[in-house]
Scaffold this motif. Structure first.
Motif, PDB file in Angstrom:
ATOM      1  N   LEU A  79       0.586  -0.843  -0.050  1.00 19.40           N
ATOM      2  CA  LEU A  79      -0.184  -0.025  -0.238  1.00 19.40           C
ATOM      3  C   LEU A  79       0.553   1.525  -0.129  1.00 19.40           C
ATOM      4  CD1 LEU A  79      -2.736  -0.932   2.535  1.00 19.40           C
ATOM      5  CD2 LEU A  79      -2.636  -0.680   0.004  1.00 19.40           C
ATOM      6  N   ALA A  80       1.777   1.295   0.703  1.00 16.45           N
ATOM      7  CA  ALA A  80       2.868   2.297   0.646  1.00 16.45           C
ATOM      8  C   ALA A  80       3.272   2.814  -0.570  1.00 16.45           C
ATOM      9  CB  ALA A  80       4.714   2.172   1.538  1.00 16.45           C
ATOM     10  N   ASP A  81       3.587   1.814  -1.783  1.00 22.41           N
ATOM     11  CA  ASP A  81       3.839   1.916  -3.264  1.00 22.41           C
ATOM     12  C   ASP A  81       2.749   2.874  -3.846  1.00 22.41           C
ATOM     13  OD1 ASP A  81       5.567   0.528  -3.467  1.00 22.41           O
ATOM     14  OD2 ASP A  81       4.649  -1.228  -3.388  1.00 22.41           O
ATOM     15  N   TYR A  82       1.429   3.203  -3.033  1.00 20.35           N
ATOM     16  CA  TYR A  82       0.690   3.640  -3.770  1.00 20.35           C
ATOM     17  C   TYR A  82       0.310   5.747  -3.356  1.00 20.35           C
ATOM     18  CZ  TYR A  82      -1.963   0.393  -5.282  1.00 20.35           C
ATOM     19  OH  TYR A  82      -2.362  -1.183  -6.414  1.00 20.35           O
ATOM     20  N   GLY A  83       1.437   5.981  -2.704  1.00 19.60           N
ATOM     21  CA  GLY A  83       2.145   7.297  -1.836  1.00 19.60           C
ATOM     22  C   GLY A  83       1.497   7.336  -0.959  1.00 19.60           C
ATOM     23  N   LEU A  84       0.912   6.153  -0.211  1.00 19.21           N
ATOM     24  CA  LEU A  84      -0.484   6.641   0.949  1.00 19.21           C
ATOM     25  C   LEU A  84       0.597   6.727   2.308  1.00 19.21           C
ATOM     26  CD1 LEU A  84      -2.612   4.166   0.341  1.00 19.21           C
ATOM     27  CD2 LEU A  84      -2.767   6.527   0.183  1.00 19.21           C
ATOM     28  N   PRO A  85       0.481   7.951   3.640  1.00 18.63           N
ATOM     29  CA  PRO A  85       1.189   8.152   4.591  1.00 18.63           C
ATOM     30  C   PRO A  85       1.509   6.869   4.945  1.00 18.63           C
ATOM     31  CG  PRO A  85      -0.161   9.630   3.971  1.00 18.63           C
ATOM     32  CD  PRO A  85       0.030   8.683   3.061  1.00 18.63           C
ATOM     33  N   GLU A  86       2.811   6.274   5.928  1.00 16.43           N
ATOM     34  CA  GLU A  86       2.387   4.613   6.831  1.00 16.43           C
ATOM     35  C   GLU A  86       1.933   5.194   7.431  1.00 16.43           C
ATOM     36  OE1 GLU A  86       5.651   2.253   9.179  1.00 16.43           O
ATOM     37  OE2 GLU A  86       6.742   4.061   8.449  1.00 16.43           O
ATOM     38  N   ARG A  87       1.124   5.706   8.357  1.00 15.45           N
ATOM     39  CA  ARG A  87       0.846   6.614   9.437  1.00 15.45           C
ATOM     40  C   ARG A  87      -1.431   5.989   9.595  1.00 15.45           C
ATOM     41  NH1 ARG A  87       1.848  11.871  11.941  1.00 15.45           N
ATOM     42  NH2 ARG A  87       0.001  11.112  13.743  1.00 15.45           N
ATOM     43  N   PHE A  88      -1.104   6.690   8.072  1.00 14.23           N
ATOM     44  CA  PHE A  88      -2.929   5.854   7.539  1.00 14.23           C
ATOM     45  C   PHE A  88      -2.896   5.044   6.882  1.00 14.23           C
ATOM     46  CE2 PHE A  88      -5.398   6.054   3.785  1.00 14.23           C
ATOM     47  CZ  PHE A  88      -6.446   5.908   4.144  1.00 14.23           C
ATOM     48  N   VAL A  89      -1.800   3.954   6.764  1.00 16.20           N
ATOM     49  CA  VAL A  89      -1.854   2.505   5.895  1.00 16.20           C
ATOM     50  C   VAL A  89      -2.140   1.495   7.091  1.00 16.20           C
ATOM     51  CG1 VAL A  89      -0.422   1.014   4.955  1.00 16.20           C
ATOM     52  CG2 VAL A  89      -0.662   3.301   4.261  1.00 16.20           C
ATOM     53  N   LEU A  90      -1.452   2.236   8.205  1.00 14.70           N
ATOM     54  CA  LEU A  90      -1.408   1.175   9.642  1.00 14.70           C
ATOM     55  C   LEU A  90      -3.142   1.534  10.119  1.00 14.70           C
ATOM     56  CD1 LEU A  90       2.117   2.256  11.821  1.00 14.70           C
ATOM     57  CD2 LEU A  90       1.030   0.444  10.107  1.00 14.70           C
ATOM     58  N   ALA A  91      -3.054   2.946  10.037  1.00 18.29           N
ATOM     59  CA  ALA A  91      -4.965   3.071  10.252  1.00 18.29           C
ATOM     60  C   ALA A  91      -6.176   3.085   9.980  1.00 18.29           C
ATOM     61  CB  ALA A  91      -4.854   4.937  11.415  1.00 18.29           C
ATOM     62  N   LEU A  92      -5.461   2.504   8.942  1.00 20.78           N
ATOM     63  CA  LEU A  92      -6.641   2.143   7.933  1.00 20.78           C
ATOM     64  C   LEU A  92      -6.589   0.265   7.695  1.00 20.78           C
ATOM     65  CD1 LEU A  92      -8.336   3.036   4.959  1.00 20.78           C
ATOM     66  CD2 LEU A  92      -6.638   2.274   3.818  1.00 20.78           C
ATOM     67  N   LEU A  93      -5.424  -0.312   7.927  1.00 24.15           N
ATOM     68  CA  LEU A  93      -5.279  -2.177   7.986  1.00 24.15           C
ATOM     69  C   LEU A  93      -6.179  -1.894   9.288  1.00 24.15           C
ATOM     70  CD1 LEU A  93      -1.759  -2.982   7.271  1.00 24.15           C
ATOM     71  CD2 LEU A  93      -4.350  -3.299   5.659  1.00 24.15           C
ATOM     72  N   GLU A  94      -6.019  -1.061  10.512  1.00 22.34           N
ATOM     73  CA  GLU A  94      -6.917  -1.212  11.761  1.00 22.34           C
ATOM     74  C   GLU A  94      -8.302  -1.288  11.398  1.00 22.34           C
ATOM     75  OE1 GLU A  94      -6.646   0.433  16.046  1.00 22.34           O
ATOM     76  OE2 GLU A  94      -5.226   0.833  14.862  1.00 22.34           O
ATOM     77  N   ALA A  95      -8.880  -0.378  10.965  1.00 20.29           N
ATOM     78  CA  ALA A  95     -10.148   0.314  10.997  1.00 20.29           C
ATOM     79  C   ALA A  95     -10.475  -0.978  10.019  1.00 20.29           C
ATOM     80  CB  ALA A  95     -10.630   1.388   9.815  1.00 20.29           C
TER      81      ALA A  95
END
Length: 414
Positions: free
Chosen positions: A295-311
């Motif tokens: 997901l980081a390959d899409y340029g998304l902030p790392e903290r957001f990716v982690l929160a998204l996975l949690e959600a």
């Protein structure tokens, strides 16, 4: 209370950008113009515009401005074309205030100081003989046989013409408390319901409070009411402690209400089907990589990716090959249409401008003259007009001020 024995040609109520600009444009030798301002000093709201840097206007084509005022751009057409952004820029630069345009087209004073803009407007008013009285709130405006009687807490004034330039109801600490609506209504004008605009949105059960400050460029935000999409636009988005802000949300806020839903696509230009196809290919090729890394390959902030996975209920260390189809679907849904329930739209203390105001059908769009009260003019944010961020609201204030001033001077010259 005392009565001012001087009879004024024009009294302008409100010493914000619209009021000051109208006064200096209408001023001429022998013409008596008075500005009445309830705050101890002029231009309080102007000083905080653009975080104190004063985004005066936008550098784009003036005809493109018309789409920037919700459903009311057509009303502003004569005023904007009669006094354009180029005219405004020329006005300030010809008087020694250099302006600069940023990468987004926003025009600022080169000093990035709103005080420099205010100082220039006040200097021009002073040099042109405009009288300014601060600390005098207007209590009432009455129509008389010869014009108007304007009553403040300290005096009564008479004038042939009155201009209401009191602003809206946003940022009330600056003096914008909706006084103009009361004055216009007392004179017989219809005032459409006012509400905050260009305001942040408070989200119900907000999952990203700890990500406040993270922003996204060019996302798509869709507004839903009763399950039906009513609006959609693309723009930048900002996470706050309580919900969403940034231009995309601010612009939609004029149409948003509690109980609505905002759905955000965090990957510009990518549909749900396109993302699913792309992720399946990536997962097949890199099954051992963790989902968060892909997901980081899409340029998304790392903290957001982690929160998204949690959600989505997906462990942060889950490998792509081990992500179940249902979990993958939930992740794709959140990336392309993350739902945010609207708890509330920010109030007037947070809103940049006010939606609603003096009904436009009762104002001549070429002159800003009242169609109901001869000699009365209505300009700026007190009108039922609100623009997008980017300098559009100040441009409307200046343009409507000039339209009124030209009408006033033409009438007085006959």
């Amino acid at each position: 209370m005392t009565t001012d024995t001087g009879d004024y040609d024009t009294i302008i109520i409100g010493a914000g950008p619209a009021g000051l600009f109208c006064a200096l444009q209408a001023a001429a030798p022998g013409r008596k113009i008075l500005i009445l301002e309830k705050k101890p000093a002029c231009g309080r709201k102007l000083l905080i515009t653009g975080s104190g840097q004063c985004n005066l206007t936008h550098g784009g084509n003036i005809r493109e401005f018309l789409a920037r005022y919700g459903d009311h751009g057509a009303f502003l057409r004569p005023a904007l074309l009669g006094f354009t952004n180029r005219d405004l820029i020329a006005f300030f630069e010809s008087r020694g205030l250099d302006l600069e345009t940023d990468e987004n087209g926003k025009v600022f004073p080169a000093t990035r100081k709103a005080a420099d803009v205010l100082d220039l407007l006040l200097r021009e008013c002073r040099e042109r003989g405009v009288r300014v009285r601060c600390g005098e709130a207007v209590i009432a405006v009455e129509r008389t046989d010869g014009g108007f009687l304007v009553t403040t807490g300290a005096a009564r004034y008479t004038a042939s013409r009155v201009v209401i330039a009191t602003g809206g109801a946003s940022y009330p600490a600056t003096g914008s408390t909706g006084d103009g609506y009361r004055l216009a209504a007392a004179l017989g004008h219809t005032v459409t319901p006012v509400r905050p605009a260009l305001a942040p949105v408070v989200v119900e059960d907000y999952p990203f409070a700890r990500l406040a400050g993270i922003s996204f460029e060019g996302v798509t935000v869709s507004l839903f009411r009763d399950g039906r999409k009513t609006r959609e636009l693309a723009g930048d988005l900002l996470f706050t402690h309580t919900g969403l802000s940034g231009p995309a949300v601010l612009h939609l806020s004029r149409y948003t209400a509690a109980g609505d839903a905002l759905k955000v696509s965090f990957l510009p230009g990518m549909t749900r089907e396109g993302l699913e196809k792309d992720l399946l290919a990536k997962f097949a090729a890199h099954g051992t990589r963790q989902v968060k890394t892909i997901l980081a390959d899409y340029g998304l902030p790392e903290r957001f990716v982690l929160a998204l996975l949690e959600a989505a209920g997906i462990p942060a260390d889950r490998a792509a090959a081990h992500l179940a189809k249902k979990a993958r679907g939930a992740l794709i849904d959140r990336l392309t249409a993350f739902p945010f329930g609207v708890k509330a739209v920010g109030g007037f203390r947070e809103a940049m401008v006010t939606a609603g105001g003096v009904a436009l059908e009762e104002v001549d769009k070429k002159t800003m003259a009242s169609k109901r009260v001869p000699g009365l003019y209505v300009i700026g944010e007190v009108l039922d007009v609100d623009g997008d961020t980017g300098g559009y609201n100040l441009q409307a204030a200046f343009s409507t001020a000039v339209a009124a001033a030209r009408a006033i001077t033409g009438a007085q010259g006959r």
